[in-house]
Design an enzyme around this catalytic site. Sequence first.
Site, mmCIF file in Angstrom:
data_model
loop_
_atom_site.group_PDB
_atom_site.id
_atom_site.type_symbol
_atom_site.label_atom_id
_atom_site.label_comp_id
_atom_site.label_asym_id
_atom_site.label_seq_id
_atom_site.Cartn_x
_atom_site.Cartn_y
_atom_site.Cartn_z
ATOM 1 N N GLY A 33 0.828 -1.207 0.000
ATOM 2 C CA GLY A 33 0.000 0.000 0.000
ATOM 3 C C GLY A 33 0.861 1.255 0.000
ATOM 4 N N SER A 34 0.203 2.401 -0.032
ATOM 5 C CA SER A 34 0.948 3.653 -0.173
ATOM 6 C C SER A 34 1.758 3.972 1.079
ATOM 7 C CB SER A 34 -0.016 4.804 -0.490
ATOM 8 O OG SER A 34 -1.032 4.882 0.480
ATOM 9 N N THR A 35 1.262 3.613 2.269
ATOM 10 C CA THR A 35 2.020 3.893 3.495
ATOM 11 C C THR A 35 3.203 2.932 3.600
ATOM 12 O OG1 THR A 35 -0.159 4.373 4.436
ATOM 13 C CG2 THR A 35 1.717 4.492 5.924
ATOM 14 N N ASP A 85 3.067 -2.919 8.150
ATOM 15 C CA ASP A 85 2.058 -2.812 7.090
ATOM 16 C C ASP A 85 1.024 -1.753 7.468
ATOM 17 O OD1 ASP A 85 0.655 -3.285 4.768
ATOM 18 O OD2 ASP A 85 -0.015 -5.308 5.309
ATOM 19 N N ALA A 87 -3.187 -0.273 6.999
ATOM 20 C CA ALA A 87 -4.521 -0.853 7.211
ATOM 21 C C ALA A 87 -5.553 0.134 6.675
ATOM 22 C CB ALA A 87 -4.769 -1.121 8.687
ATOM 23 N N GLY A 100 -7.633 -3.274 1.080
ATOM 24 C CA GLY A 100 -7.971 -2.238 0.091
ATOM 25 C C GLY A 100 -7.112 -2.345 -1.153
ATOM 26 N N GLU A 107 -0.982 -10.753 3.151
ATOM 27 C CA GLU A 107 -0.770 -9.924 4.345
ATOM 28 C C GLU A 107 -1.098 -10.714 5.609
ATOM 29 O OE1 GLU A 107 -1.619 -5.529 2.414
ATOM 30 O OE2 GLU A 107 -3.287 -6.617 3.271
ATOM 31 N N LYS A 125 -8.010 6.406 9.626
ATOM 32 C CA LYS A 125 -8.282 4.952 9.674
ATOM 33 C C LYS A 125 -8.848 4.507 11.027
ATOM 34 C CE LYS A 125 -6.158 4.600 5.621
ATOM 35 N NZ LYS A 125 -4.993 3.818 5.299
HETATM 36 C C1 5RP Z 1 -3.495 -3.612 1.020
HETATM 37 C C2 5RP Z 1 -3.790 -3.125 2.391
HETATM 38 C C3 5RP Z 1 -3.231 -1.809 2.778
HETATM 39 O O1 5RP Z 1 -2.452 -1.964 3.922
HETATM 40 C C4 5RP Z 1 -4.362 -0.868 3.052
HETATM 41 O O2 5RP Z 1 -5.213 -0.818 1.922
HETATM 42 C C5 5RP Z 1 -3.862 0.533 3.393
HETATM 43 O O3 5RP Z 1 -3.263 1.106 2.278
HETATM 44 P P1 5RP Z 1 -2.728 2.580 2.277
HETATM 45 O O4 5RP Z 1 -1.504 2.617 3.140
HETATM 46 O O5 5RP Z 1 -2.441 2.872 0.820
HETATM 47 O O6 5RP Z 1 -3.825 3.472 2.811
HETATM 48 O O7 5RP Z 1 -4.441 -3.750 3.194
HETATM 49 O O8 5RP Z 1 -4.172 -4.808 0.754
#
Ligand code: 5RP
Length: 224
Positions: A33-35, A85, A87, A100, A107, A125
Amino acid sequence: MNADDMKKSVALKALEQVKPLLAEDVVIGIGTGSTANYFIDALGEYAMDFKGAVASSQASADRLKACGIDVFELNETGSLPVYVDGADEFDPQLNLIKGGGAALTREKIVAQACQRFICIVDASKQVDVLGAFPLPVEVIPMARSLVARAMVKLGGDPVYREGVVTDNGNQILDVHGLNIQDPKQLEQQINNIPGVVCNGIFALRPADVVLMSTPDGVDERRPL
Ligand code: 5RP
């Protein structure tokens, strides 16, 4: 601070917690994901200080390699000391909704394999009760409609995420309208529907700590 700055600052905070664990024989878990991408980019500077990473998606594996970090299969490693990771939602017990980015199955596997799960998010979140974010459910393609009907019986409104194929060759249903009062119970109940590969509730193995970026800095949350 804009949204990207907040993601970057929480990723850097996570890196501060991970750095003391790095050693030449250490493999860590990395999410999607982006984070998580900000975390990978920052981790690149320390690529020579540890053995490598297990990635929760092909996209993260590609990014890790581009940063000079070796990528390993989970089958080649033992338990991982730490997994970092993002969320889509977290509640006060640090139960999560994830998926998402459609990487929920890998994961959940990497989360299960780690000793410490550090979740990195921004304040958007945070929820009291999971379920405002549509719950991702990875399904075997031939079971999509069967699982969708079962999700309707559970009170949800499943929407097929068209055009998305997971790294495992499966499809995603995003289930709207669930008010998840008992995340552990619902996680198990959905897992028991034939054709479900995985669902995005992370309650049986929640995060150990959530680092949450706010405009005033990064808060550290532990389970209530
Ligand atoms: C991917 C995930 C991501 O951790 C989640 O969607 C959060 O993403 P982002 O850091 O882009 O908000 O579960 O499957």
